[in-house]
Design an enzyme around this catalytic site. Structure first.
Site, PDB file in Angstrom:
ATOM      1  N   ASN A   1       0.799  -1.240   0.000  1.00  0.00           N
ATOM      2  CA  ASN A   1       0.000   0.000   0.000  1.00  0.00           C
ATOM      3  C   ASN A   1       0.827   1.283   0.000  1.00  0.00           C
ATOM      4  OD1 ASN A   1       0.732  -0.615   2.643  1.00  0.00           O
ATOM      5  ND2 ASN A   1      -1.018   0.469   3.505  1.00  0.00           N
TER       6      ASN A   1
ATOM      7  N   GLU B   1       8.731   3.428  14.505  1.00  0.00           N
ATOM      8  CA  GLU B   1       9.437   3.760  13.269  1.00  0.00           C
ATOM      9  C   GLU B   1       9.500   5.281  13.169  1.00  0.00           C
ATOM     10  OE1 GLU B   1       9.302   1.061   9.987  1.00  0.00           O
ATOM     11  OE2 GLU B   1       7.221   0.614  10.464  1.00  0.00           O
TER      12      GLU B   1
ATOM     13  N   GLU C   1       4.447  -3.447  12.145  1.00  0.00           N
ATOM     14  CA  GLU C   1       3.360  -2.484  11.966  1.00  0.00           C
ATOM     15  C   GLU C   1       2.252  -3.221  11.233  1.00  0.00           C
ATOM     16  OE1 GLU C   1       3.082   0.243  13.366  1.00  0.00           O
ATOM     17  OE2 GLU C   1       5.142   0.784  13.872  1.00  0.00           O
TER      18      GLU C   1
ATOM     19  N   CYS D   1      -3.146   1.838   6.608  1.00  0.00           N
ATOM     20  CA  CYS D   1      -3.301   1.307   7.969  1.00  0.00           C
ATOM     21  C   CYS D   1      -3.867   2.380   8.893  1.00  0.00           C
ATOM     22  CB  CYS D   1      -1.967   0.783   8.489  1.00  0.00           C
ATOM     23  SG  CYS D   1      -0.605   1.902   8.168  1.00  0.00           S
TER      24      CYS D   1
ATOM     25  N   GLU E   1     -10.454  -5.283  10.292  1.00  0.00           N
ATOM     26  CA  GLU E   1      -9.891  -4.379   9.285  1.00  0.00           C
ATOM     27  C   GLU E   1     -10.349  -4.824   7.896  1.00  0.00           C
ATOM     28  OE1 GLU E   1      -5.555  -4.348   8.386  1.00  0.00           O
ATOM     29  OE2 GLU E   1      -5.709  -2.197   8.716  1.00  0.00           O
TER      30      GLU E   1
HETATM   31  N1  LIG Z   1      -1.270  -2.508   7.965  1.00  0.00           N
HETATM   32  C1  LIG Z   1      -0.869  -2.362   6.736  1.00  0.00           C
HETATM   33  O1  LIG Z   1      -0.159  -1.399   6.400  1.00  0.00           O
HETATM   34  C2  LIG Z   1      -1.250  -3.385   5.736  1.00  0.00           C
HETATM   35  C3  LIG Z   1      -2.232  -4.306   5.990  1.00  0.00           C
HETATM   36  N2  LIG Z   1      -2.570  -5.205   5.039  1.00  0.00           N
HETATM   37  C4  LIG Z   1      -3.645  -6.148   5.342  1.00  0.00           C
HETATM   38  O2  LIG Z   1      -3.242  -7.434   4.950  1.00  0.00           O
HETATM   39  C5  LIG Z   1      -4.175  -8.006   4.052  1.00  0.00           C
HETATM   40  C6  LIG Z   1      -3.458  -8.923   3.104  1.00  0.00           C
HETATM   41  O3  LIG Z   1      -2.485  -8.230   2.337  1.00  0.00           O
HETATM   42  P1  LIG Z   1      -1.128  -8.950   1.979  1.00  0.00           P
HETATM   43  O4  LIG Z   1      -0.361  -8.157   0.996  1.00  0.00           O
HETATM   44  O5  LIG Z   1      -1.403 -10.365   1.612  1.00  0.00           O
HETATM   45  O6  LIG Z   1      -0.381  -8.860   3.398  1.00  0.00           O
HETATM   46  P2  LIG Z   1       0.795  -9.742   3.963  1.00  0.00           P
HETATM   47  O7  LIG Z   1       0.949  -9.445   5.401  1.00  0.00           O
HETATM   48  O8  LIG Z   1       0.611 -11.166   3.604  1.00  0.00           O
HETATM   49  O9  LIG Z   1       2.065  -9.225   3.158  1.00  0.00           O
HETATM   50  C7  LIG Z   1       2.940  -8.220   3.616  1.00  0.00           C
HETATM   51  C8  LIG Z   1       4.371  -8.610   3.272  1.00  0.00           C
HETATM   52  O10 LIG Z   1       4.695  -9.805   3.973  1.00  0.00           O
HETATM   53  C9  LIG Z   1       5.201 -10.781   3.063  1.00  0.00           C
HETATM   54  N3  LIG Z   1       4.892 -12.115   3.574  1.00  0.00           N
HETATM   55  C10 LIG Z   1       3.761 -12.831   3.366  1.00  0.00           C
HETATM   56  N4  LIG Z   1       3.853 -14.027   3.984  1.00  0.00           N
HETATM   57  C11 LIG Z   1       5.059 -14.066   4.598  1.00  0.00           C
HETATM   58  C12 LIG Z   1       5.733 -15.029   5.399  1.00  0.00           C
HETATM   59  N5  LIG Z   1       5.181 -16.208   5.690  1.00  0.00           N
HETATM   60  N6  LIG Z   1       6.958 -14.741   5.874  1.00  0.00           N
HETATM   61  C13 LIG Z   1       7.523 -13.537   5.606  1.00  0.00           C
HETATM   62  N7  LIG Z   1       6.952 -12.603   4.830  1.00  0.00           N
HETATM   63  C14 LIG Z   1       5.720 -12.841   4.340  1.00  0.00           C
HETATM   64  C15 LIG Z   1       4.524 -10.435   1.762  1.00  0.00           C
HETATM   65  O11 LIG Z   1       5.207 -11.008   0.669  1.00  0.00           O
HETATM   66  C16 LIG Z   1       4.595  -8.921   1.787  1.00  0.00           C
HETATM   67  O12 LIG Z   1       5.869  -8.498   1.387  1.00  0.00           O
HETATM   68  C17 LIG Z   1      -4.847  -6.814   3.419  1.00  0.00           C
HETATM   69  O13 LIG Z   1      -6.100  -7.124   2.939  1.00  0.00           O
HETATM   70  C18 LIG Z   1      -4.911  -5.851   4.563  1.00  0.00           C
HETATM   71  O14 LIG Z   1      -6.027  -6.156   5.363  1.00  0.00           O
HETATM   72  C19 LIG Z   1      -1.934  -5.221   3.836  1.00  0.00           C
HETATM   73  C20 LIG Z   1      -0.964  -4.319   3.527  1.00  0.00           C
HETATM   74  C21 LIG Z   1      -0.561  -3.307   4.454  1.00  0.00           C
HETATM   75  O1  LIG Z   2       4.667   5.044   4.586  1.00  0.00           O
HETATM   76  C1  LIG Z   2       3.740   4.723   5.303  1.00  0.00           C
HETATM   77  C2  LIG Z   2       2.658   5.628   5.544  1.00  0.00           C
HETATM   78  C3  LIG Z   2       2.721   6.837   4.931  1.00  0.00           C
HETATM   79  C4  LIG Z   2       1.675   7.705   5.112  1.00  0.00           C
HETATM   80  C5  LIG Z   2       0.628   7.343   5.898  1.00  0.00           C
HETATM   81  S1  LIG Z   2      -0.651   8.441   6.058  1.00  0.00           S
HETATM   82  O2  LIG Z   2      -1.494   8.266   4.911  1.00  0.00           O
HETATM   83  O3  LIG Z   2      -0.026   9.803   6.019  1.00  0.00           O
HETATM   84  O4  LIG Z   2      -1.351   8.199   7.294  1.00  0.00           O
HETATM   85  C6  LIG Z   2       0.565   6.142   6.520  1.00  0.00           C
HETATM   86  C7  LIG Z   2       1.599   5.262   6.338  1.00  0.00           C
END
Ligand SMILES: NC(=O)C1=CN([C@@H]2O[C@H](COP(=O)(O)OP(=O)(O)OC[C@H]3O[C@@H](n4cnc5c(N)ncnc54)[C@H](O)[C@@H]3O)[C@@H](O)[C@H]2O)C=CC1
Ligand SMILES: O=Cc1ccc(S(=O)(=O)O)cc1
Length: 478
Positions: free
Chosen positions: A149, A459, A247, A281, A380
């Protein structure tokens, strides 16, 4: 089409398989083919980083400043071009993409400055004839695992402090957004990062990420992404006592009180919940609104949503780009059905949209009549979907806002100093916003949450030193 290779030990390497990078605004547009590292290449990257660590840990601060500053300058100079690539691969609008790239450049500049501000403490001992010094040293090889994202800002806010404080990096970006990650690696390579100090290993989480998390030569892991993956990483890291920083998600509330300025409230709600397609997030997904303003607030949000243009991320005038991929779109649509089945009322949007190109377009969705126990109020969703919960007064609003397993960002809209001050003190979140959207953060101050949102040190800003360094206390007898 050329394959964009991985960067391991200072060499650009293809090998393994390739992955197409697809534009979510136009599924017929393949941006490029990107190398997918296998487990063996992940091991090679870790070995290269380990070999490079002793020299980099002792490198001069001028060298580290110059590299980070140069990288920051190039990112800033190319923000339009890199912003367009980012928007094309992730789907946020072009102004949002350019803004994110500028943020990444500023982060590199900030941490270049931090290299020159490295400091320690010299203290008297409680024992006569002894001096005490407290210094910070790099941790070692750091594994960085990032989500889709924020394809360049999140990598930047992990890579820049890691390198600034003398660590070596193995960086695994999300599979959906390799383009920005590759461009960043190319910039760092040309900025003069020595071989092995920074390694790019694009590949699958379950393959490359898993090797990084389990490898005993990776001293620390910084991860941003889903709660499930974060928990699994924390468990594996704990087994081998590796340092970890996570995070993860949020279910961020925006409290709107009777005395709020309506236009501020509507603006905070729409920006915080729906911009960047709600895929942040920090996005607000719960509007907690007192009865006296409830109906006017709902009407105001609906009017604003009706005026927003959902379309190709790169088109001028687009307010909301597409959802990032089919699987995230399925998740959003599933939650919209869950909300309806829970008897919340869908009062706006939530429909698939047809545009000139084949893309994952979804109209922003607003539910009213949500209650605290509903899944749409607790889980979420990570899309352009938010719900309104009606409450009687400030006290109930605060209790509902805090009634969540998450604690990243929490906002209040009010003209009451008393309520704003109380909320600031009692909101159970790492970041509190008063008359501002829950999303929208600076790049030089700590970022992170409480409860199920985050684990480990913060962070960003100078607080990043806590994770990327280890403290040494030296006693010197005269
Ligand atoms: N809090 C946040 O900033 C984010 C939350 N999400 C949430 O996660 C959901 C799924 O999105 P994904 O991209 O599939 O998230 P994810 O948590 O699976 O992926 C995030 C990163 O972790 C890596 N990853 C996945 N499995 C792993 C493992 N077993 N060991 C080490 N690294 C691993 C992925 O390749 C990616 O680089 C979204 O629908 C959303 O709800 C997704 C992206 C950002
Ligand atoms: O890089 C992560 C990141 C950047 C910006 C924001 S926000 O949209 O300004 O809240 C959140 C996460």
């Amino acid at each position: 089409m050329n394959v964009f290779p991985n960067l391991i030990g200072g060499q650009w390497l293809e090998g393994g398989s390739v992955n197409p990078n697809i534009n979510p605004s136009n599924l017929d547009d393949v941006i490029g083919q990107y190398a997918q590292a296998d487990a063996a290449q992940a091991h090679s990257a870790i070995a290269a980083a380990r070999a490079a660590f002793p020299a980099w840990a002792l490198s001069g601060i001028q060298q580290r400043f110059d590299i980070l500053d140069k990288a920051g300058s190039e990112i800033l100079a190319r923000k339009e071009e890199l912003g367009a690539l980012l928007s094309r691969e992730e789907g946020k609008t072009l102004p949002e993409g350019i803004g994110e790239v500028a943020r990444a450049g500023q982060i590199f500049k900030f941490f270049a400055g931090e290299v020159l501000r490295l400091s320690g403490d010299k203290l008297p001992s409680v024992r006569p004839g002894i001096d005490v010094e407290v210094t910070r040293e790099p941790v070692g090889v750091i594994g960085l695992i990032t989500p889709w994202n924020f394809p360049i800002a999140i990598p930047a806010w992990k890579i820049a402090p890691a390198l600034a404080y003398g660590n070596c990096v193995v960086f695994k970006p999300a599979e959906l957004v390799p383009g920005s990650a590759w461009a960043l690696a190319d910039i760092l390579h040309r900025a003069g990062v020595p071989a092995g100090v920074f390694n790019l290993v694009m590949g699958r989480g379950s393959v490359v990420g898993d090797v990084m998390v389990r490898h005993r030569d990776v001293s620390a892991i910084s991860f941003t992404g889903s709660v499930g993956t974060g928990r699994a990483i924390a468990a594996l890291a704990a087994e081998r006592l590796a340092k970890v920083q996570l995070e993860m998600g949020g279910k961020n509330p925006l409290v709107v009180l009777d005395d709020a300025d309506l236009s501020v409230a509507v603006n905070c709600a729409v920006q915080g919940a729906y911009f960047s397609t709600g895929q942040r997030c920090t996005a607000s997904s719960r509007f907690i609104v007192t009865s006296g303003i409830h109906d006017r607030f709902v009407q105001g949000v609906k009017e604003r949503l009706a005026a927003l243009k959902v379309d190709d991320a790169l088109l001028e005038g687009t307010d909301i780009g597409p959802v990032v991929d089919a699987s995230q779109l399925d998740q959003d649509l599933r939650y919209i059905e869950i909300g309806k089945s829970e008897d919340a009322e869908l009062v706006f949007g939530g429909e698939l949209l047809q545009r000139r190109t084949r893309g994952h377009f979804l109209s922003p969705a607003l539910f009213t009549g949500a209650t605290a126990g509903m899944r749409i109020s607790r889980e979420e969703i990570f899309g352009p979907v938010a719900s309104v919960q009606r409450v009687a007064d400030y006290e109930e609003a605060l209790a509902v806002a805090n009634d969540t397993e998450f604690g990243l960002s929490s906002g209040v809209v009010t003209t009451s100093l008393k309520h704003a001050s109380h909320f600031k003190r009692h909101a159970q979140a790492g970041m509190v916003m008063v008359n501002a959207p829950t999303a929208g953060v600076d790049y030089h101050v700590p970022f992170g949450g409480r409860k199920g949102s985050s684990l480990g040190p913060r962070e960003q800003g100078r607080y990043a030193a806590e994770f990327y360094t280890t403290v040494k206390t030296t006693y010197i007898a005269a």
